[in-house]
Write an enzyme that holds these catalytic residues in place. Sequence first.
Site, PDB file in Angstrom:
ATOM      1  N   CYS A 116      -8.715  -9.768  -3.081  1.00 13.64           N
ATOM      2  CA  CYS A 116      -7.722 -10.186  -4.079  1.00 13.64           C
ATOM      3  C   CYS A 116      -7.611 -11.718  -4.186  1.00 13.64           C
ATOM      4  CB  CYS A 116      -6.390  -9.519  -3.802  1.00 13.64           C
ATOM      5  SG  CYS A 116      -5.435  -9.281  -5.305  1.00 13.64           S
ATOM      6  N   HIS A 224      -7.522  -3.844  -3.276  1.00  7.47           N
ATOM      7  CA  HIS A 224      -7.051  -3.890  -1.883  1.00  7.47           C
ATOM      8  C   HIS A 224      -7.583  -2.716  -1.074  1.00  7.47           C
ATOM      9  CE1 HIS A 224      -4.213  -7.274  -2.078  1.00  7.47           C
ATOM     10  NE2 HIS A 224      -4.238  -6.974  -3.370  1.00  7.47           N
ATOM     11  N   GLU A 226      -8.035  -2.654   2.061  1.00 10.76           N
ATOM     12  CA  GLU A 226      -7.374  -2.580   3.373  1.00 10.76           C
ATOM     13  C   GLU A 226      -6.264  -1.538   3.406  1.00 10.76           C
ATOM     14  OE1 GLU A 226      -6.661  -4.850   1.146  1.00 10.76           O
ATOM     15  OE2 GLU A 226      -4.476  -4.890   1.087  1.00 10.76           O
TER      16      GLU A 226
END
Length: 261
Positions: A116, A224, A226
């Site tokens: 990002c 994202h 993660e």
Amino acid sequence: MSHSRPIPLVAVTADVRDADGYRWHAAAETYVKAVTIGLGGLPVVVPSLGDALDIEALLERVDGVLLTGSRSNVHPPIYGAEADAASEPYDHARDATTLPLIRAALRHGVPLLAICRGFQELNVALGGTLISEVQELPGRHDHRAPVSDVQAERFAIRQDVVITTGGCLGRIVEAEAFQVNSLHRQAVGRLAEGLTVEAVAPDGTIEAVSVTGARGFAVGVQWHPEYWVATDAPSGRLFRAFGEAMRERIAARGGLATAAE
Ligand SMILES: N[C@@H](CCC(=O)NCCCC(=O)O)C(=O)O
């Protein structure tokens, strides 16, 4: 004690926040947990100290760099644009740290995963530009987070991305198209010359890049991975590929230096 499967030491970038009379250097838990859960690594949060951080010494000791997302934006004058209230908040200390860190990591072939804001920093670090308030541009969709107080709703997987055929990301995620989450107001404007587009959104927004001809793993994504690394297949594959790239580099450098060896 040596590790049959080495545990990569991963530098995780930090935001700078002022609270309770102190200046804090912090990374969200989702990123450091993704390093442990997603690739079996050991995260180390790196303070955004700018010139006071010995980047060369850091890169000698870590096995990879994870550039985190952030609600702050890269300061527009860095890429030749005007700074205005609409593109705030800024994090000048982070800019002064991550941009040289990216260039040094690429120079040394240190595996790098940019997420990002980190993805946007990668483009700016190599000479590209960003556009602000992408949702206000003709033909572009709204890439901002859903309005919610629930993080799982804000990070919901809901936006299509199409993978560039024959690119490295397609080989990693083993898919030609899939959905991702989306929590950003800025986007790539002029793509840096040294980057290759690896995925785009239906409105043409660049969603992933790789560093062309990089010495090692060097991938950036606007979304994202993660957040759902434990449950979302493309997210898990991306983090595992990052981990394997670090382990390959560890092996090529003669293995982990451990106290017992
Ligand atoms: N600020 C930039 C980069 C977006 C980003 O990194 N978002 C992560 C923040 C997640 C959250 O909102 O909690 C942009 O807006 O484009």
